[in-house]
Design an enzyme around this catalytic site. Structure first.
Site: not given
Length: 425
Positions: A9, A159, A353
């Protein structure tokens, strides 16, 4: 009636649940399963780590907001996915069956791959709100007793944006406190050059980010293979462009935040034939498992090959815009399958981004993510700082509202004039 279970989630799972409910209507059951009972807006974690945000600002309880949309919720960690029998097993012995499973778990943080890394070791992390709060406690110790700081990314990380963000945000916060002169900073990264970002660079990212680091007195080491971390000392092997050892470093530090490599979460990685050796879900062009035709996946947990081979391994990032397009494709393909139609929807896999840098910011768009690209744009401007703040508030608001519309496609890309960029000669 079909039962669709969304496992995870986060910034992929919550929109997936809302889109499924809107697309499929009330005749089908949708259930979200998550290890914790709250949503966390992960892009804000760099701010939490310096005290610019707190947990209450960037989290909210999941259950009441899903309930408003008629979506069930299970707040438990999954112990096993029984893909052959279409079921999830939980530690308390309960079992949940499904007709379709959408995996949006995000990653497992592989700190164990570098001895001494992570909050259980000697470095901080901003990958979760818990980690960011822990990092803030460490930051308060640094403020009381300033010294050298190391920020960056470990081998096989994918990342990199949050590492740059945190370095610049910390730099700005220290300047605001008149302590920057007491804190030497070094950016240590597995990227082959500054601004690579796991994407082979975007636009002028190399020179622009190098300039920002230089202008803010932040030294850097690229092609950096961190081999071991001890209290107050980091061991780094710097490689050249051919992968040969260029220099060995023993770097002292008072505080360090290093982003780890990612792997697939245990329950997902354990399913035979579902994942690659790193535990990422192997999918076809329709976001569907190559082995289990009723399992789909989106986000950081999917398998995407590196953009290019680098001296120190780097992965490919999955940004919010890409994840959003994956989710929408999954929803349309499940709807098609329920109607007996073939899957046709595909994620665009474009990269976008917004990165805050304290009082300014950097934005990039790579369409598509893997070169060659139709749009290859990178920019630094103060408006990005304010756009990141606005996006945080807007995304959380839309998740609480239960919005099923694509946020990036409908709103964010219009803010920055994507049509102008696409049509630019």
């Amino acid at each position: 009636m079909a039962h669709i279970v969304v496992l995870g989630a986060g910034t992929g799972g919550m929109p997936a649940a809302y889109e499924l409910r809107a697309e499929l209507g009330s005749e089908h059951r949708v259930t979200v399963v998550n290890a914790v009972d709250y949503f966390q807006f992960v892009p804000s974690n760099p701010w939490v780590a310096v005290g610019w945000r707190d947990r209450e600002t960037i989290t909210f309880p999941i259950r009441p907001y899903l309930a408003k949309k008629g979506i069930d919720f299970v707040a438990q960690k999954v112990s096993r996915i029984d893909a052959e029998n279409n079921a999830l097993d939980f530690p308390d012995g309960s079992r949940l069956t499904y007709d379709y499973l959408v995996i949006t778990t995000g990653p497992k943080l592989a700190f164990e791959e570098v001895a001494g890394a992570g909050p259980e070791g000697f470095t901080q992390s901003i990958c979760t709100v818990d980690h960011a709060e822990h990092a803030y406690k460490g930051y308060q110790d640094l403020l009381a007793d300033p010294g050298p700081v190391i920020v960056g990314a470990l081998p096989a990380a994918s990342c990199f944006g949050p590492a740059y963000e945190f370095a610049f945000v910390m730099n700005r916060d220290l300047r605001n406190r008149k302590l920057r002169n007491k804190v030497p900073m070094t950016y240590v990264t597995s990227e082959p050059y500054i601004g690579h970002l796991g994407l082979g660079g975007v636009g002028d990212s190399k020179s622009m980010l190098e300039s920002e680091l230089r202008n803010n007195d932040i030294k850097w080491i690229t092609n950096a293979k961190v081999t071991k971390i001890e209290a107050g000392k980091m061991f780094v092997t710097e490689l050249d462009e051919l992968g040969n050892v260029k220099k060995e470093h023993e770097l002292p530090y008072k505080y360090s935040m290093m982003l780890p490599a990612f792997k697939g979460v245990d329950a997902v990685a354990a399913v035979e034939g579902l994942c690659n050796p790193r535990g990422f879900v192997m999918i076809d062009e329709y976001q569907r498992s190559k082995k289990y035709r009723n399992i789909f996946s989106a986000g950081v947990c999917v398998a995407i090959p590196p953009v290019e081979v680098t001296p120190v391994p780097t992965g490919t990032p999955k940004t919010g815009y890409m994840i959003e397009s994956m989710v929408t494709a999954i929803v349309h393909n499940i709807a098609a399958d329920l109607q007996g139609k073939p899957a046709e929807s595909k994620g665009t896999w474009n990269a976008f981004c917004l990165a805050d840098m304290g009082d300014t910011g950097a934005a990039f768009i790579a369409l598509p993510q893997i070169p060659p690209r139709n749009v290859n744009w990178f920019a630094k401007a103060k408006w990005v700082h304010w756009a990141k703040i606005a996006f945080e508030k807007y995304f959380i608001y839309k998740m609480k509202q239960g919005s099923s519309e694509p946020i990036y496609e409908k709103h964010v890309l219009k803010w920055i004039g994507i049509e102008r960029l696409q049509n630019k000669k």
